[in-house]
Write an enzyme that holds these catalytic residues in place. Sequence first.
Site, mmCIF file in Angstrom:
data_model
loop_
_atom_site.group_PDB
_atom_site.id
_atom_site.type_symbol
_atom_site.label_atom_id
_atom_site.label_comp_id
_atom_site.label_asym_id
_atom_site.label_seq_id
_atom_site.Cartn_x
_atom_site.Cartn_y
_atom_site.Cartn_z
ATOM 1 N N HIS A 85 1.664 -5.791 9.768
ATOM 2 C CA HIS A 85 2.185 -5.386 8.453
ATOM 3 C C HIS A 85 1.910 -3.906 8.189
ATOM 4 C CE1 HIS A 85 3.004 -9.554 6.971
ATOM 5 N NE2 HIS A 85 2.056 -9.848 7.832
ATOM 6 N N ARG A 122 2.707 -5.320 -2.472
ATOM 7 C CA ARG A 122 3.139 -4.578 -1.273
ATOM 8 C C ARG A 122 3.988 -5.489 -0.390
ATOM 9 N NH1 ARG A 122 1.286 -3.572 4.059
ATOM 10 N NH2 ARG A 122 1.758 -1.472 4.800
ATOM 11 N N ASN A 158 4.270 -14.350 2.550
ATOM 12 C CA ASN A 158 5.427 -13.820 3.272
ATOM 13 C C ASN A 158 6.711 -14.250 2.570
ATOM 14 O OD1 ASN A 158 4.039 -12.526 5.342
ATOM 15 N ND2 ASN A 158 4.098 -14.296 6.706
ATOM 16 N N ARG A 379 -10.418 -0.394 9.113
ATOM 17 C CA ARG A 379 -9.277 0.423 8.696
ATOM 18 C C ARG A 379 -9.663 1.452 7.641
ATOM 19 N NH1 ARG A 379 -5.036 -0.053 5.022
ATOM 20 N NH2 ARG A 379 -5.481 -2.146 4.268
#
Length: 703
Positions: A85, A122, A158, A379
């Site tokens: 993603h 998002r 999703n 991340r």
Amino acid sequence: MPKVDSKTTGFETRPGKGGETHQQVPKSGPHDAEGHLTTNQGIRVSDNQNQLKAGARGPVLLEDFVLREKIFHFDHERIPERIVHARGSAAHGFFEVYESLAELTSADIFQRPGERTPLFTRFSTVAGGAGSVDTPRDVRGFAVKFYTKDGNWDLVGNNIPVFFIQDAIKFPDLIHSVKMEADRGYPQAASAHDTFWDFISLMPESTHMIMWAMSDRTIPRTLRNIEGFGIHTFQMVNAKGKSTFVKFHWKPKLGLASTLWDEAVKIAGADPDFQRRDLFEAIERGDFPEWELGIQAFDEKFADSLPYDVLDPTKIIPEEVLPIRPIGRMVLDRNPDNFFAETEQVAYCPANIVPGIDFTNDPLLQGRLFSYLDTQLKRLGSTNFHQIPINAPKCPVMNFQRDGHMQMLTPKGRANYEPNSLGEAGEETGPRECPVTGFETAIGRDVAEEQGGKLRIRAESFADHYSQARMFFRSLHPAEQAHLASALVFELSKVGLEHVRIRVLANLLNVDPDLAKRVAEGLAMPLPKASPSAVPVQDFDPSPAVRIINGPLDLDTLAGRSVGVLIADGSDAKALDKLLKAIDSAGARAVLIAPKVGGATLADGSIRKADAQLAGCPSVMVDAVALVLSKEGCKTLLGEAAAIQFVMDAFGHLKAIGHTPESAPLLEKAGVEPDEGVVDLAGFVEAAKTRYWDREPKVRMLA
Ligand code: HEM
């Protein structure tokens, strides 16, 4: 001479000795105001164009802290992209609950009718890197962070209600197989390659998801036209501790809309940011996208009555079997101020839940609960990423967690542990647990099962991999079935390993023999024997709700859509204005397209500026087209390939084409065979509300 460019900047512009441009705060000040460029230490910078050198042409000096700080920061601008993603687009908005759900849940967000909760949503593709295109055939992520008064609740779903795998231990394998192949580093953002289909062909549990993934759901027109699903079964828990199973559904107000594959491919070239731009621009112009949140709520008895396991994320509960109860709406009404700070740094995590909502034993969900926090440490680089404004809860956060990289808070006092008795000496003692309002894990079903032995096995109730895949395929509109079959032919044609193609065909035979036959014919391959199925495949009743075409969310509307209006020199101003007004009244956006972006000189001598140049705005960029051309204008465009392609593609992509009588030669040159979707300008706005599926067999050989 210095030039004061106050209209645009308020700064003075002056050339340097080497002819470089300096934009500077006017010498006359004010120098106490904002607007002075500084270093990160707050030191004002006098020259942002030149390094500090020994002499005008001499070597750069190491002491130039202004240079070093600027380059140092730049060198570290990139952070690791999400492992999946990675490409996403996001917006701020709110959730508004329709009525109290107190009977189902104590979650604060669902208590008071009409109350709004801020959120950040998002959307993403799964397989491609952060710089990949918006329109590959791929699942779309649909992640919502609700900043509730009781803390952050993330619904990380999703646009498809099922998933490829049943157990999280297979996730790394799934993602490795779909990403660029390990040795060659391609293809980017595409599932049409050997390793993906090799893995899929060996994973019968993915069959239902493959049906959805090869359907038009994975080539949505815009992000405003997708559904969202929480996928897993969750629990809602009320104040008395009673729990109810729920599945979450987001329904787009603008309805569902997809592209054709050929269109999606062409959009990728014409505008790689097509969906990101669409979302951003819609919000900028106040056309706020909206979704309704609904739940399927059910108890254990109902769950036990189903012919599949509600803990299996490869299964849906059809809406026809259990209707969806609308509980609120989400409106996205504000774009991020900064893409990196918000869209990139937002960290969704399925483990972020609030009192009144709980997990279930779905083995895919359980694995996800570990994965997200773990990856986000890597991340975002620090355990303190929850302090980044986009991730920070909007309710008080108090605990004894301390320190770590990039700690932004300055806790006071000595109390960094509990229990403590510092209060007795008059000092701050810090927060304490609360058994009344604190999060309590629901005592759900499966308690008995949890008391069993430690088993590394798949439940037998998860064994039916084909019945719902069959139900999905057979529920689709014939045009969607043809698209699905053709998508399989396309993808498998890119698979070089013949044994993989054969295995996929063998699996498809369990779904639907006709589908398998169509795909085999499209590949010019013989049909193999069906692969073994662990349990007999069942014929469930169709679920029309899963369709796009003629389904409940197939809205004949122009609302939220765009219309390309092609003009050239000599176009009729009155006819044009009338059309633009009608398009606007229908809630659509007209994009004025002309051979030159400066515009065209209309028949009445006026100049009309264009929104886009013809060569840069093929008709794939819009939902319908109108040709407002004069005889002369049309004649000129007959010699312009972009104009012919514009019309040819609009026709081939089954779009409505409105036109002046004078535009007819262009239609003819583009090979348009007039049908009910090819109309005069008066009938255009009505005609433009749909695509013309009946046209498809005339323009495309589908499987
Ligand atoms: C129902 C199945 C799943 C759904 C609906 C789903 C959905 C999503 C979505 C929407 C995102 C992007 C969030 C964003 O916009 O930032 C995401 C990211 C991610 N997912 Fe999943 N996912 C699923 C299964 C899994 C599983 C089984 C794992 C691992 C065991 C996993 C690991 C990840 C990771 C590591 C990220 C990146 C998170 C980040 O860097 O912030 N997902 N997933």
